[in-house]
Design a protein around this motif. Structure first.
Motif, PDB file in Angstrom:
ATOM      1  N   GLY A   1       0.809  -1.220   0.000  1.00  0.00           N
ATOM      2  CA  GLY A   1       0.000   0.000   0.000  1.00  0.00           C
ATOM      3  C   GLY A   1       0.837   1.262   0.000  1.00  0.00           C
ATOM      4  O   GLY A   1       0.535   2.228  -0.725  1.00  0.00           O
ATOM      5  N   LEU A   2       1.906   1.274   0.798  1.00  0.00           N
ATOM      6  CA  LEU A   2       2.778   2.456   0.842  1.00  0.00           C
ATOM      7  C   LEU A   2       3.469   2.692  -0.498  1.00  0.00           C
ATOM      8  O   LEU A   2       3.594   3.842  -0.954  1.00  0.00           O
ATOM      9  N   LEU A   3       3.905   1.623  -1.137  1.00  0.00           N
ATOM     10  CA  LEU A   3       4.578   1.786  -2.426  1.00  0.00           C
ATOM     11  C   LEU A   3       3.612   2.282  -3.499  1.00  0.00           C
ATOM     12  O   LEU A   3       3.989   3.113  -4.345  1.00  0.00           O
ATOM     13  N   LEU A   4       2.373   1.798  -3.488  1.00  0.00           N
ATOM     14  CA  LEU A   4       1.398   2.302  -4.454  1.00  0.00           C
ATOM     15  C   LEU A   4       1.109   3.779  -4.222  1.00  0.00           C
ATOM     16  O   LEU A   4       0.997   4.557  -5.178  1.00  0.00           O
ATOM     17  N   ALA A   5       1.004   4.193  -2.959  1.00  0.00           N
ATOM     18  CA  ALA A   5       0.776   5.609  -2.659  1.00  0.00           C
ATOM     19  C   ALA A   5       1.957   6.472  -3.109  1.00  0.00           C
ATOM     20  O   ALA A   5       1.787   7.529  -3.718  1.00  0.00           O
ATOM     21  N   LEU A   6       3.174   6.004  -2.829  1.00  0.00           N
ATOM     22  CA  LEU A   6       4.361   6.743  -3.240  1.00  0.00           C
ATOM     23  C   LEU A   6       4.433   6.851  -4.763  1.00  0.00           C
ATOM     24  O   LEU A   6       4.742   7.917  -5.312  1.00  0.00           O
ATOM     25  N   GLY A   7       4.153   5.749  -5.455  1.00  0.00           N
ATOM     26  CA  GLY A   7       4.182   5.775  -6.910  1.00  0.00           C
ATOM     27  C   GLY A   7       3.172   6.734  -7.497  1.00  0.00           C
ATOM     28  O   GLY A   7       3.442   7.420  -8.492  1.00  0.00           O
ATOM     29  N   THR A   8       1.975   6.825  -6.883  1.00  0.00           N
ATOM     30  CA  THR A   8       0.961   7.757  -7.370  1.00  0.00           C
ATOM     31  C   THR A   8       1.418   9.201  -7.196  1.00  0.00           C
ATOM     32  O   THR A   8       1.237  10.042  -8.090  1.00  0.00           O
ATOM     33  N   VAL A   9       2.009   9.507  -6.046  1.00  0.00           N
ATOM     34  CA  VAL A   9       2.519  10.868  -5.814  1.00  0.00           C
ATOM     35  C   VAL A   9       3.597  11.225  -6.835  1.00  0.00           C
ATOM     36  O   VAL A   9       3.606  12.324  -7.404  1.00  0.00           O
ATOM     37  N   LEU A  10       4.503  10.294  -7.095  1.00  0.00           N
ATOM     38  CA  LEU A  10       5.560  10.548  -8.079  1.00  0.00           C
ATOM     39  C   LEU A  10       4.980  10.676  -9.484  1.00  0.00           C
ATOM     40  O   LEU A  10       5.488  11.456 -10.298  1.00  0.00           O
ATOM     41  N   ALA A  11       3.935   9.922  -9.784  1.00  0.00           N
ATOM     42  CA  ALA A  11       3.301  10.024 -11.098  1.00  0.00           C
ATOM     43  C   ALA A  11       2.727  11.413 -11.317  1.00  0.00           C
ATOM     44  O   ALA A  11       2.836  11.995 -12.404  1.00  0.00           O
TER      45      ALA A  11
END
Length: 811
Positions: free
Chosen positions: A390-400
């Motif tokens: 979950g944390l990695l998906l959230a981080l990836g969305t922010v970077l996107a």
């Protein structure tokens, strides 16, 4: 033999990864600036002082005036060991062949530059035919243009076409005119080359030259002269470095990913073997040590093989980079020990890092596992896996989202790469939880079309969700990365083009045709509309020493004041702009109406301007507005980039013949405005997709081969239960297709979710509606490749195993 087969995929992954890292490091080290050929014979070069520019990665130098140049030249000539101090003047010029400039691949800067004849000595040039130019109207040109001494030639300059006579030929691009003509066309000087005697010591001469120049310039000798390379070459080199860094980063990430998935799958298949080891007394530490030992062996062997492959491929890739425009023509690979030492250390490190999680899982295998006959998973997802995913998906969305709002295209590409890594890793962590829902969605077609085979495929996938997710992970990686990066680049390109078109109130645009800009003769057909860009240098309040480069537009003062150009006036009046000493500034310049503002122009002259108006930042496409006459007087080589033409159809004026200009519609102009950089970025994207797809192919084939080799007992049971060879092969093919489908669905969810965020950010950034561009050709190609490899890796070993056990299994 079985162990070697199990490790083959990890070994290939390490070999490819280390080869890419070695390749990237060799190419990065080769990317240092190179001394331009036309200055190679000057052992010492004095360069004008540098400037600062937040918006420009390679800010221009501040030119010396004609008087200061002559003063420096006299003092430098008097130094012991100096035979000549030659001022190198550069200006725009191109020959017209059949009414147009000749086509040049990549539009190299040196093919549209002129210099004084004395500059030929700085590059060691000599005539191959004819004589040197001795006065106005005479020129020496590159023999490749096809002219002969005595031929007339029309040269396109910043003011328009001019008739010249070819007096001589050289084997080098560019144009050479008499020194007095060069002084008129380029009064400002940015470099003075020193030609030394045979016995002169370059270091001693350079030290003496520094005493003369002081803080008014830089003295360069040896490899330091690489700082003199053209700004276009420097930018191409910088973009190439970004591409290579991205490839090396992706190679390291995907290598760890593939090695980790390989070892994880291997441990899952060897649970009974590991349990037997535990049952005979092996401790968890010994089991971990065994897995680490296998990984270390793979890493060492892979590093050595990767070094050989990477070193052999470097010259080939270097030529491809030059041909693609990533590197200038002077780019050359140089071998050194650093890349090889890094690779020898990196190979084992990457393999051990990839095997870390698998080793910990192997150490937790209990002795009772040796007695288990069924491979039913007790739990597919743990709490830690949920949190990390979950944390990695959230981080990836922010970077996107950050990729869309980045000010620089390369920063956006870097963020996109990191976003893809975070999103893919997060989805891989959560993939076991998604297997059952996806299979349920596909239950109807599998039940109707597959019968018992469909039932077995569905139940096998859901029962061993973690194994299914591990097998689908390489497909997820390949599809997600390819779709995300390709879609991001295509959507961004379309968005910026839409933003440019939306900001222009015109039907057509007059643009350069095979030239870096348009001359005065080209823009004469649209009086009052042409803005002449240039650069001035001035101090910036509170920003430290040195001068800052400010962008300038020379405008028709009367026409600009009458027309609605979108300039939002904060103070003063645009109508007061006129003459050679007035200026309109933006708020960022931090000058008020009536202030004196001293600036240095392109000819090196210092002039004190009087501020007559202040406009809001970004309401004009420059930092200062001056009269066009002022800009032309101080910058004889300035060119106009584009002119917006109102109306359409027959009302559109045509481009004057023989002036290096053409008329296109706004949509075409918006698409072509950054076409050169867009092409480089797309090539960069294809490189990344190629790396990820290649790794995905390795991982897909390796994972399914290992899965097929470990399914011998299951397939034997199916044959004993009455299944034919064709049915068993169909079962393996259906299972492989399901794995690819699961990976493609999960990868697509990751990619499309990020692309929606990117589109939203781009819409806000460009102030216009942005269409989401889905690279369907990339999607189809990547999924098709994965499916083909999966079927081959699954069916071929199965058919071989069935033939080997034909005696033991009745037909």
């Amino acid at each position: 033999m079985l162990k070697i087969r199990r490790m083959a995929g990890a070994l290939v992954a390490v070999v490819v990864g280390i080869a890419l890292v070695v390749l990237a490091l060799l190419l990065l080290l080769a990317g240092r600036p190179i001394v331009p050929d036309r200055l190679a014979a000057a052992a010492v070069v004095v360069q004008a002082p540098g400037s600062r520019s937040p918006a420009e990665a390679f800010p221009p130098t501040v030119p010396w005036s004609a008087a200061r140049t002559e003063e420096l030249r006299r003092e430098l000539t008097a130094l012991p060991g100096v035979e000549a101090a030659i001022a190198d003047r550069s200006f725009y010029v191109q020959a017209l062949v059949d009414g147009r400039p000749p086509a040049v691949a990549g539009q190299r800067q040196d093919t549209s530059e002129g210099h004084g004849w004395s500059s030929a000595r700085l590059g060691g040039l000599s005539l191959v035919a004819g004589a040197e130019p001795r006065g106005p109207g005479e020129v020496v040109v590159d023999r490749a243009l096809g002219f002969r001494p005595g031929d007339p030639v029309t040269l396109l300059t910043a003011t328009g076409p001019v008739r010249y006579t070819v007096t001589g030929l050289v084997d080098a691009p560019g144009y050479l005119v008499a020194d007095e003509v060069a002084a008129e066309l380029a009064p400002g000087v940015r470099a003075i080359g020193l030609v030394l005697g045979a016995d002169a010591d370059p270091s001693a001469v350079a030290a003496a030259a520094r005493g003369i120049v002081g803080t008014g310039g830089r003295v360069l000798s040896g490899d330091e002269r690489g700082a003199l390379e053209p700004r276009d070459d420097a930018r191409a080199r910088w973009i190439g470095m970004q591409a290579l860094t991205g490839v090396a980063t992706l190679a390291g990430f995907v290598t760890v990913f593939v090695v980790a998935s390989t070892f994880a799958f291997t441990v899952a298949q060897r649970r009974r073997e590991l349990g037997l080891l535990r049952a005979v007394g092996a401790t968890p530490r010994q089991v971990r040590r065994m897995v680490y030992g296998e990984a270390l062996l793979v890493g060492v062997v892979g590093a050595v093989l990767g070094i050989v492959v990477g070193a052999a491929a470097a010259p080939i890739v270097a030529r491809i980079l030059v041909g693609g425009g990533f590197e200038p023509a002077t780019y050359e690979v140089r071998y050194g020990p650093l890349p090889f030492l890094v690779a020898l250390a990196l190979g084992p490190m990457v393999a051990l890092l990839g095997a870390w999680s698998a080793a910990r899982r192997a150490a937790r295998v209990r002795p009772l596992e040796a007695l288990r006959e069924a491979a039913v998973e007790q739990r597919s997802m743990g709490r830690t896996r949920w949190v990390v995913g979950g944390l990695l998906l959230a981080l990836g969305t922010v970077l996107a989202i950050g990729t869309a709002t980045a000010d620089d295209a390369q920063d956006g590409a870097t963020l996109a790469l990191y976003s893809a890594m975070a999103l893919i890793t997060g989805m891989v962590a959560l993939a076991p939880a998604a297997v059952r829902p996806i299979v349920r969605l596909l239950r109807l077609p599998f039940r109707r079309g597959g019968g018992a085979i469909g039932l077995l495929v569905r139940e096998g996938a859901t029962t061993a969700a973690r194994r299914t997710a591990s097998t689908a992970a390489p497909v997820l990686l390949t599809v997600a990365f390819a779709v995300l990066v390709a879609g991001m680049v295509r959507t961004s390109t379309a968005a910026y083009a839409a933003g440019r078109a939306a900001g222009v109130d015109a039907g057509h645009v007059l643009v350069p045709d095979r030239t870096p800009g348009m001359s005065d003769a080209a823009v004469a057909a649209v009086p009052g509309a042409a803005m002449l860009p240039s650069t001035v240098f001035a101090a910036e309040n509170g920003s430290g020493p040195g001068l800052r480069a400010w962008s300038v537009l020379g405008v028709d003062t009367a026409a600009f004041a009458r027309a609605d150009r979108g300039a939002r006036v904060v103070a003063g009046s645009l109508g007061d702009l006129g003459g050679g000493d007035t200026a309109v500034v933006t708020e960022s310049v931090r000058r008020g109406v009536g202030d004196a503002y001293p600036v240095v122009f392109a000819d090196g002259e210092r002039v004190s301007l009087r501020v007559v108006a202040v406009v809001a930042d970004r309401s004009v496409r420059a930092d200062l507005l001056l009269s066009r006459e002022t800009v032309r007087r101080h910058d004889p080589s300035a060119l106009t980039s584009a002119i917006y033409l109102p109306g359409g159809g027959d009302a559109v004026p045509g481009a004057p013949a023989g002036t290096g200009a053409r008329v296109i519609d706004v949509a075409t102009w918006a698409a072509e405005a950054d076409s050169s950089e867009d092409r480089l970025v797309w090539l960069f994207t294809l490189m990344l997709i190629g790396v990820s797809a290649g790794y995905g192919a390795i991982a897909v084939a390796n994972t399914l081969l290992m899965a097929a080799q470990g399914r011998g007992a299951d397939l034997r049971v199916m044959r004993l239960a009455g299944a034919t060879r064709r049915q068993v092969a169909g079962y393996v093919a259906a299972e492989s297709a399901l794995v690819v489908l699961i990976g493609a669905v999960l990868g697509g969810v990751v990619a499309f979710g990020a692309l929606v965020s990117i589109r939203a950010g781009l819409s806000q950034q460009v102030g216009a509606a942005v269409e989401l561009v889905v690279p369907w050709s990339v999607v189809g190609g990547v999924v098709g490749l994965c499916l083909l490899l999966a079927l081959l890796a699954g069916v071929l070993p199965t058919r071989r195993m069935l033939r080997e056990r034909a005696i033991r299994m009745p037909s």
